[in-house]
Scaffold this motif. Structure first.
Motif, PDB file in Angstrom:
ATOM      1  N   PRO B 405      -4.252  49.893  10.205  1.00 32.54           N
ATOM      2  CA  PRO B 405      -4.414  51.317   9.888  1.00 32.54           C
ATOM      3  C   PRO B 405      -5.293  52.089  10.875  1.00 32.54           C
ATOM      4  CG  PRO B 405      -5.344  49.928   8.133  1.00 32.54           C
ATOM      5  CD  PRO B 405      -4.722  49.015   9.138  1.00 32.54           C
ATOM      6  N   ALA B 406      -6.141  51.370  11.636  1.00 32.32           N
ATOM      7  CA  ALA B 406      -7.032  52.049  12.574  1.00 32.32           C
ATOM      8  C   ALA B 406      -7.201  51.179  13.813  1.00 32.32           C
ATOM      9  CB  ALA B 406      -8.389  52.311  11.921  1.00 32.32           C
ATOM     10  N   THR B 407      -7.853  51.731  14.838  1.00 34.77           N
ATOM     11  CA  THR B 407      -8.114  50.947  16.043  1.00 34.77           C
ATOM     12  C   THR B 407      -9.404  50.132  15.839  1.00 34.77           C
ATOM     13  OG1 THR B 407      -9.188  52.902  16.940  1.00 34.77           O
ATOM     14  CG2 THR B 407      -6.911  52.523  17.617  1.00 34.77           C
ATOM     15  N   ALA B 408      -9.809  49.403  16.881  1.00 35.45           N
ATOM     16  CA  ALA B 408     -10.947  48.481  16.781  1.00 35.45           C
ATOM     17  C   ALA B 408     -12.201  49.179  16.261  1.00 35.45           C
ATOM     18  CB  ALA B 408     -11.225  47.854  18.142  1.00 35.45           C
ATOM     19  N   PHE B 409     -12.857  48.567  15.262  1.00 34.40           N
ATOM     20  CA  PHE B 409     -14.083  49.151  14.710  1.00 34.40           C
ATOM     21  C   PHE B 409     -15.316  48.506  15.347  1.00 34.40           C
ATOM     22  CE2 PHE B 409     -12.091  46.055  11.840  1.00 34.40           C
ATOM     23  CZ  PHE B 409     -13.097  45.123  11.644  1.00 34.40           C
ATOM     24  N   LYS B 410     -16.471  49.073  15.026  1.00 30.84           N
ATOM     25  CA  LYS B 410     -17.701  48.583  15.655  1.00 30.84           C
ATOM     26  C   LYS B 410     -18.188  47.287  15.013  1.00 30.84           C
ATOM     27  CE  LYS B 410     -19.453  52.563  17.923  1.00 30.84           C
ATOM     28  NZ  LYS B 410     -20.288  53.750  17.948  1.00 30.84           N
ATOM     29  N   LEU B 411     -18.830  46.458  15.822  1.00 29.36           N
ATOM     30  CA  LEU B 411     -19.438  45.229  15.315  1.00 29.36           C
ATOM     31  C   LEU B 411     -20.416  45.603  14.207  1.00 29.36           C
ATOM     32  CD1 LEU B 411     -19.972  43.824  18.842  1.00 29.36           C
ATOM     33  CD2 LEU B 411     -19.160  42.316  17.031  1.00 29.36           C
ATOM     34  N   GLY B 412     -20.354  44.889  13.100  1.00 25.74           N
ATOM     35  CA  GLY B 412     -21.280  45.130  11.998  1.00 25.74           C
ATOM     36  C   GLY B 412     -20.846  46.240  11.051  1.00 25.74           C
ATOM     37  N   GLU B 413     -19.816  47.004  11.443  1.00 24.21           N
ATOM     38  CA  GLU B 413     -19.423  48.168  10.649  1.00 24.21           C
ATOM     39  C   GLU B 413     -18.909  47.793   9.256  1.00 24.21           C
ATOM     40  OE1 GLU B 413     -17.045  50.977  13.003  1.00 24.21           O
ATOM     41  OE2 GLU B 413     -16.119  51.668  11.150  1.00 24.21           O
TER      42      GLU B 413
END
Lengths: 96, 487
Positions: B405-413
């Motif tokens: 559903p989305a592109t790569a998220f941030k580490l820890g997010e």
């Protein structure tokens, strides 16, 4: 449905896990959230007439002729054992 | 252009024409790993000496005029849940930190028989449980395009290695999206083959009715070539299907005229990020312009796939992971009072948080009093999802939608909220539940420059159509992922 700390402790025992009080606390909340979400969702569906599907393929057991074949060398298999003695896996005493 | 920028098919061509040597190519990859792995964390184990020895022997074969196989001399990495004889295979777990398999997985054997050079073992979420590669016991993997972001998971090391040219291609495993989602996040091509098409012998089990090994590659041509090596019946895997497997490279045709592509309306609803949706719909338009016929289809049980998946996969995992008892191999706790205490301490110290959570969930779903209400219910819903696709495939040949559903998220997010992490698998898990094949390929970038993956889902054993459709898109747009990323 509420999941209690006692539930978590009972499950941990079944799964052969020791959990710290912090782990129990966190897991109680996580499991309740995940299980309630999952079951509320799935229970929207009436599945009385649906057959469970364990596997997508119509699989059956695979047999071969009962013939001795070369297997692993004993030492080869034992080399990964955390503790071994005299060609055997070493375990704590299990019978009194 | 650096040697490591070449796709597998391009490098293989140069090897055959003697423009480059296998040793030179292998060294280029090892140098690249030396340079980047400290930052990206894609490899857990690098087999430099073994790789160079193998490279020399393949080069000798070539020099002596022997016929060589299509991918001979191409350096590749293997996800660290695929057994390699006498090379550490850890599943990114403390539990297997010292495990040296006494045998090769069937796919490992097939690669080595094809003279593919094994560079090393790739990082992953512990026991393949996760969607971000943050659950590795060793280190999280960084997305090569943005080091603050995750590469996806669980085959995060495999996708990151291919995207950053630390490996010419890689093998990953996919239980609920673990090849396709990281491929999407890193801008590479990832294929989850039909259940039963690739042997699972020597793949360390997570959820046996869902697991499947597949390729992560720089482009679709490489994907077809790797499938030619790994697909096929294996008597050592009782779920391996005994049919004739095609030469997948024969499907590398730039032609989708008359191909019926279905768009499931449930895959374009709320929850799908606007920028992702836009690029997927652009790809749909592109397909229309190539002569494909676009039709809307419905997969009404889509919203039930995540709960069914997490119950089934955790139940199977709790059973599969019961084998880690500290007796035969793997970690053993140092101090214990009796055998039960040995089991409990070993497992508590050896498994990480996410693995424990899934074991607990699975134990719950299978425990007496809950079995019918949870596990059996999920298996019934599995049939409904399976039938959803059967109905859709009466109308269309292939289904198209987003991979994630989305592109790569941030580490820890997303680490604080496991359920939120699970919900990101919405478009990928159904494919495993229904035993289908699916490919993820890059179809553009969002405003942050992060790759967007589209997913093509095929009928069982119809990988050929996926390869044809993906190849057509790639040939016409030049969007073969990494080549556009500029890493």
């Amino acid at each position: 449905m509420a999941i209690t700390k006692e539930d978590i402790e009972r499950l941990a025992d079944l799964a052969r896990l020791n959990l710290t009080p912090e782990e129990i606390e966190k897991l109680t909340g996580d499991m309740e959230t995940i299980i309630n979400y999952s079951m509320n969702k799935l229970n929207e569906l009436n599945t009385d007439d649906v057959l469970p599907m364990e596997h997508v393929l119509p699989i059956s057991n695979v047999f071969r002729e009962d013939i001795c074949e070369k297997s692993f060398d004993r030492e080869e298999i034992l080399k990964n054992a955390p503790e071994k003695a005299e060609g055997c896996f070493l375990v704590p005493k299990v019978v009194e | 252009m650096k040697l490591t920028d070449l796709t597998a098919s391009m490098a293989a061509e140069k090897i055959k024409k003697r423009e480059i040597s296998v040793i030179e190519l292998t060294k280029a990859y090892l140098e690249r790993i030396d340079e980047l792995n400290g930052t990206i964390g894609a490899y857990i184990t690098v087999c430099a000496e073994q790789a160079l020895r193998q490279a020399e022997s393949v080069q000798k074969k070539l020099d002596s005029g022997e016929d060589i196989l299509p991918l001979a001399g191409i350096p590749a990495g293997l996800k660290d849940n695929i057994c390699t004889k006498d090379v550490k295979t850890t599943c990114a777990s403390k539990m297997l930190d010292n495990f040296l398999p006494p045998y090769d997985a069937t796919v490992t054997k097939k690669l080595s028989e094809s003279d593919v050079i094994v560079l090393g073992k790739l990082n992953m979420d512990e026991f393949a449980m996760g969607s971000s590669n943050e659950n590795s016991w060793y280190m999280p993997v960084k997305n090569p395009l943005d080091h603050e972001r995750v590469p996806g998971g669980s085959s995060g090391g495999a996708a990151a290695a291919v995207a950053s040219h630390m490996s010419c291609f890689a093998l990953g495993s996919d239980t609920g999206g673990s090849i396709r989602q990281p491929a999407s996040f890193c801008g590479v091509v990832g294929l989850k083959p039909t259940y039963g098409a690739v042997s699972r012998f020597g793949l360390i089990a997570f959820a046996s009715s869902l697991d499947q090994i597949g390729p992560i590659t720089k482009d679709v041509v490489d994907c077809a070539m790797v499938m030619n090596i790994i697909a096929g019946h294996d008597p050592l895997d009782s779920t391996s299907v005994d049919i004739n497997y095609p030469d997948y490279t024969t499907f590398l045709n730039n032609d989708v005229k008359g191909l019926r592509i279905g768009l499931p309306k449930e895959y374009f609803g709320s929850g799908l990020h606007e920028e992702v949706k836009e690029k997927i719909l652009d790809a749909v338009k592109a397909y229309e312009s190539y002569g494909a016929i676009i039709e809307e289809v419905s997969l009404p049980f889509t919203e039930y796939a995540i709960p069914a998946y997490y119950i089934i996969s955790s139940a199977e995992a709790s059973s599969n992971l019961a084998r880690y008892d500290g007796i035969k191999y793997g970690y053993r706790a140092k101090e214990y009072s009796d055998i039960i205490d040995l089991y409990k301490k070993t497992r508590s110290e050896g498994f990480g948080t996410e693995v424990k959570r899934r074991i607990m969930l699975g134990t719950y779903a299978l425990s007496s009093g809950y079995y019918d209400a949870y596990y059996k219910k999920a298996l019934k819903v599995r049939r409904l999802i399976f039938e959803d696709f059967q109905k859709a495939y009466q109308k269309v040949d292939v289904i198209l939608g987003p991979t994630s559903p989305a592109t790569a998220f941030k580490l820890g997010e997303k680490t604080a909220n496991p359920l939120e992490m699970y919900l990101g698998d919405i478009y990928t898990v159904s494919v495993n539940i229904a035993g289908l094949c699916a490919i993820s390929l890059s179809c553009g970038f969002d405003s942050k420059g992060l790759p967007i993956g589209m997913q093509l889902i095929g009928k069982p054993f119809d990988e050929g159509t996926l390869i044809r459709a993906a190849y057509t898109y790639e040939s016409n747009t030049g969007k073969s992922g990494v080549t556009n990323c500029g890493i």
